[in-house]
Motif scaffolding. Structure first.
Motif, PDB file in Angstrom:
ATOM      1  N   ASN A 118       0.805  -1.206   0.000  1.00 17.87           N
ATOM      2  CA  ASN A 118       0.000   0.000   0.000  1.00 17.87           C
ATOM      3  C   ASN A 118       0.850   1.275   0.000  1.00 17.87           C
ATOM      4  O   ASN A 118       0.609   2.210   0.750  1.00 17.87           O
ATOM      5  N   LEU A 119       1.869   1.290  -0.824  1.00 18.11           N
ATOM      6  CA  LEU A 119       2.766   2.445  -0.859  1.00 18.11           C
ATOM      7  C   LEU A 119       2.222   3.566  -1.736  1.00 18.11           C
ATOM      8  O   LEU A 119       2.730   4.678  -1.715  1.00 18.11           O
ATOM      9  N   GLY A 120       1.176   3.265  -2.507  1.00 17.73           N
ATOM     10  CA  GLY A 120       0.579   4.294  -3.350  1.00 17.73           C
ATOM     11  C   GLY A 120       1.497   4.760  -4.465  1.00 17.73           C
ATOM     12  O   GLY A 120       1.465   5.926  -4.857  1.00 17.73           O
ATOM     13  N   LEU A 121       2.335   3.871  -4.976  1.00 22.46           N
ATOM     14  CA  LEU A 121       3.232   4.255  -6.065  1.00 22.46           C
ATOM     15  C   LEU A 121       2.409   4.478  -7.328  1.00 22.46           C
ATOM     16  O   LEU A 121       1.428   3.774  -7.578  1.00 22.46           O
ATOM     17  N   LYS A 122       2.810   5.452  -8.129  1.00 18.07           N
ATOM     18  CA  LYS A 122       2.079   5.741  -9.350  1.00 18.07           C
ATOM     19  C   LYS A 122       2.291   4.601 -10.346  1.00 18.07           C
ATOM     20  O   LYS A 122       3.430   4.183 -10.587  1.00 18.07           O
ATOM     21  N   GLU A 123       1.194   4.102 -10.911  1.00 17.81           N
ATOM     22  CA  GLU A 123       1.316   2.920 -11.773  1.00 17.81           C
ATOM     23  C   GLU A 123       1.654   3.341 -13.204  1.00 17.81           C
ATOM     24  O   GLU A 123       0.792   3.487 -14.058  1.00 17.81           O
ATOM     25  N   VAL A 124       2.933   3.525 -13.426  1.00 11.00           N
ATOM     26  CA  VAL A 124       3.441   3.957 -14.738  1.00 11.00           C
ATOM     27  C   VAL A 124       4.207   2.796 -15.380  1.00 11.00           C
ATOM     28  O   VAL A 124       4.343   1.727 -14.782  1.00 11.00           O
ATOM     29  N   ALA A 125       4.727   3.030 -16.590  1.00 11.19           N
ATOM     30  CA  ALA A 125       5.431   1.948 -17.300  1.00 11.19           C
ATOM     31  C   ALA A 125       6.714   1.542 -16.568  1.00 11.19           C
ATOM     32  O   ALA A 125       7.092   0.366 -16.546  1.00 11.19           O
TER      33      ALA A 125
END
Lengths: 316, 477
Positions: free
Chosen positions: B264-271
């Motif tokens: 649950n780190l909330g990292l942005k889901e990018v490539a």
């Protein structure tokens, strides 16, 4: 070895989950049983492997395997730390259900009651897991699935008729032995720190420090499974071995699942009275509440306590 | 099969240090790899003398011996594929000496990496190889595997930290290799030969290791990218810029999703995301390097640029990276994460192509693969996520791996940068090292004429890695 397959009807639903365990072994450092024996078969990963072997029929069900499956303190540190999300304690509980149906019943780390039991039923009332019952003709019986090895019954029994056969170094006798050994083998020794597995576990998990680091050690941290299990004799042991003081770490109010911290507080208060009656400063025994895993706070509390003890000096 | 003289072994190490129950043997038949093969007996020596006696006996009786540390190997190195004695080294777990003036420590092989670092910390120094498994991996296992990790880009791998070793040979003889000094000149550096030999040449019973000062400042930065190519180009530019990051990590979209799911780190889901870190004694110098890396990321279309000196913030991101491997198992409920084709290294300029190749091969063969790794040292990790109960998925995995390895070899990369060879990478190893196989076989034959030390591994492992031993998974055809 492929043997005749036994049906594990409760365990079988976990087959997919057991494949998800990537067997990284990161659970080792969290398991009090593994840390005591250092055998991989006592670690949570080992139990996952075993459950897989039973399901596939690659390993034959024996009493030894059953015994192993009934051994767990349910501290759930492994589960909390598992990034693969393997519900190891639920898996083991379902295995236990199957084992009971197949005629095995532990005891492993579940409690057993001796024949000397006076049948006062205090333990039946006190068990927070509803695992103990009185059965006519049999006496006190323990449900090996429900029993979570919390040790309340051991602590409450007035005639010490209840024991947990596999204690993995967490029983009073072992704590007593280790406290005595440390105090007698180190001229620098001043204190024993009793820490609860739920609120504290040590940085050094499986290795021994060099002699140069340990010869002038002033205190030893002994990790037990619950502050509530520290009996009065154990709290007295360090003082009988020339300790300057005793520090007891427990979980904060409301965080202990079975009010072990309350029991510990009562005992520490009593011990303070005992020390006072012997004209010894009651501050030499002290209880601190440590939130789960707050090592920094615990170390700060230890440092403060040691500073106090150094001001007081040895007991004369 | 099982012809071990148990009374003799009991006499050597004592009853308490032997396991013969089928349950223990079954459990010790596994490590973190895809394999399962049980030993005939588990023996846990307390000291060097016992190791010598066990080896002398095994050599005389020609019984295979597999040395084992934490059992966290990912390629089957510590699986007893030929049966025999499993030598569990966890009882030899003493840190023997921390020598600050001479900048080395001496340890027994069963010392856990994190434990060593906890002991070194009060002295302001640390032991840098740090594989992700440092909480369980033992120094002995790390030596056998030449382990490395996120910091190897700046501080090197285990081989760089080993100054000297005490090793019990196959016949039970004890030899002291290497020195206590930082440098030694000519002659065969046999201590370095032992590193990475996966227990096939001897049993390490003591190691003298160097350490380095804990840097006073650490700064971690993160940059997000919309394409893997941009991230790959940023890596190559950073490494060409003269910067020496203390960590340069790539995580792709699959890995980001898995870490978000578990932690649950909330990292942005990018490539792709890059984690870049610099450390040192002077804050301005650290800041300069991080700024430089940040600018390079920006030039390569990196977005959401963030960096922090704060230990807590850094730790949260770093833990996400450390727990990535198990977290991948939660990517999809019907899939398990397997340690296969998991640690290639390629030239920096080929990072982006490599990541693209991994995804292409995975898609083509009906499996899911992730690309992440210590790109600062050229290392690209993957994991294969698949339904391990389906034989077809294994066939797809085999094809994908063959394609990826062919590509790695074509661009002068290596198929194993960190996790070793064991069984699963043996075919690739034999292909890649074909010129030196004879030399390696000669060394092995000279040191272990009866072939008892971890037989069936490295160049001795079979080509068909799926059928080498039983798989740890229940596979339905």
């Amino acid at each position: 070895m492929q043997t005749e397959k036994i049906k594990f009807k409760n365990l079988e639903k976990w087959e997919g989950m057991l494949a998800k365990c990537i067997r990284c072994g990161y659970c080792y450092e969290h398991c009090p049983m593994f840390k005591f024996t250092r055998w991989e078969s006592d670690a949570p990963r080992g139990k996952n492997i075993l459950a897989h072997g039973l399901l596939t029929g690659e390993v034959e069900l024996t009493t030894e395997i059953a015994e192993k499956s009934f051994s767990c303190f349910f501290c759930k540190r492994c589960e909390a730390a598992c990034s693969s999300g393997v519900q190891i304690t639920d898996i083991m509980l379902d295995l236990r259900r199957d084992l009971v149906e197949l005629g095995y019943k532990g005891p492993g780390t579940t409690s057993i009651t001796a024949r000397s039991c006076a049948r006062c039923l205090q333990c039946v009332r006190a068990c927070p897991h509803d695992a103990r019952d009185f059965v006519d003709g049999e006496g006190i019986v323990v449900d090996p699935v429900k029993c979570k090895s919390c040790g309340i019954c051991v602590e409450i029994c007035p005639i010490e008729a209840i024991t947990i056969p596999l204690s993995f170094g967490t029983d009073t006798a072992e704590m007593d032995r280790r406290a005595t050994e440390f105090l007698q083998s180190h001229t620098s020794a001043k204190a024993i720190v009793f820490a609860c597995n739920w609120s504290y576990h040590s940085d050094i998990q499986n290795s021994k420090l060099p002699e140069s680091e340990t010869h002038d050690k002033e205190y030893e941290i002994l990790v037990n499974l619950c502050g509530g299990r520290l009996d009065k004799n154990l709290l007295l042991t360090p003082f009988l071995n020339q300790a300057w003081g005793v520090l007891v770490g427990v979980c904060p109010d409301g965080e202990c699942t079975h009010d072990g911290n309350v029991a510990a507080q009562k005992r520490v208060t009593k011990m303070k009275q005992t020390l006072e009656s012997l004209d010894i400063n009651p501050e030499r025994i002290h209880l601190v509440q440590i939130p789960r895993g707050d090592k920094q706070l615990f170390q700060a509390e230890i440092d403060t306590f040691m500073e106090k003890l150094n001001q007081m000096g040895p007991i004369r | 099969m099982n012809t071990v003289d148990l009374p003799r072994l009991r006499e050597i190490v004592g009853e308490k240090n032997i396991k013969t129950d089928p349950l223990d043997l079954y459990i010790y038949g596994a490590d973190a790899s895809v394999y399962h093969a049980a030993p005939w007996v588990v023996v846990r020596p307390d000291n060097t003398g016992q190791v010598q006696k066990v080896m002398a006996y095994a050599n005389e009786a020609k019984i295979p011996v597999v040395p084992r540390g934490g059992g966290s190997g990912m390629c089957g190195q510590t699986v007893s594929s030929m049966g025999g004695i499993l030598l569990d080294m966890k009882n030899m777990n003493r840190i023997l000496e921390i020598n600050m003036p001479d900048v080395y420590c001496r340890v027994e092989p069963g010392v856990v990496d994190d434990d060593l670092n906890a002991a070194l910390k009060p002295y302001g120094v640390f032991y840098p190889p740090t594989p992700a498994s440092s909480r369980i991996a033992t120094i002995g296992g790390e030596i056998g595997n030449n382990a490395s990790g996120v910091r190897s880009v700046k501080y090197g791998a285990t081989r760089d930290a080993v100054l000297g070793l005490k090793v019990v040979l196959a016949n039970g003889d004890l030899v002291t290799l290497g020195t206590y000094t930082r440098v030694e000149a000519s002659g065969y550096q046999l201590e370095k030969l032992i590193v990475g030999s996966e227990g096939t040449l001897g049993v390490v019973v003591e190691a003298t290791m160097s350490f380095v000062p804990i840097p006073e400042f650490r700064c971690l930065g993160v940059a997000n990218f919309d394409t893997l190519r941009d991230a790959g180009n940023a890596i190559a530019d950073i490494m060409a810029s003269g910067t020496i990051p203390s960590m340069l990590e790539l995580v792709d979209d699959v890995a980001i999703k898995a870490v978000n799911k578990t932690m649950n780190l909330g990292l942005k889901e990018v490539a792709a995301s890059l984690l870049f870190e610099s450390d040192g004694k002077v804050k301005e110098a650290v800041d300069y390097e991080v700024q430089k890396m940040k600018d390079i990321c920006a030039k390569n279309n990196g977005a959401d640029l963030w960096y922090s000196f704060d230990a807590k913030e850094r730790e949260q991101i770093f833990m996400g990276r450390k727990k990535l491997f198990p977290a991948l198992s939660q990517f999809d409920t019907s899939m398990a994460s397997t340690s296969l084709a998991d640690d290639m290294a390629v030239p920096y300029s080929k990072m982006a192509d490599m990541a693209a190749k991994i995804h292409e091969a995975a898609e083509k063969n009906g499996i899911i693969m992730t690309a992440y790794g210590h790109c600062g040292s050229g290392c690209m990790h993957t994991k294969i996520m698949m339904d391990t109960s389906k034989e077809k998925q294994w066939e797809g995995a085999q094809r994908a791996i063959a394609e990826i390895y062919e590509y790695v070899n074509s661009i002068h990369g290596t198929t194993s940068a960190e996790h070793g060879i064991g069984i699963s990478k043996a075919l690739a190893f034999k292909t890649e090292k074909r010129d030196s196989l004879k030399m390696m076989a000669a060394i092995k034959a000279a040191l272990d004429p009866n072939n008892i030390l971890n037989p069936g591994k490295l160049m001795q492992a079979p080509d068909n890695w799926v059928k080498a031993t039983n798989l740890r998974y229940a596979v339905n055809s």
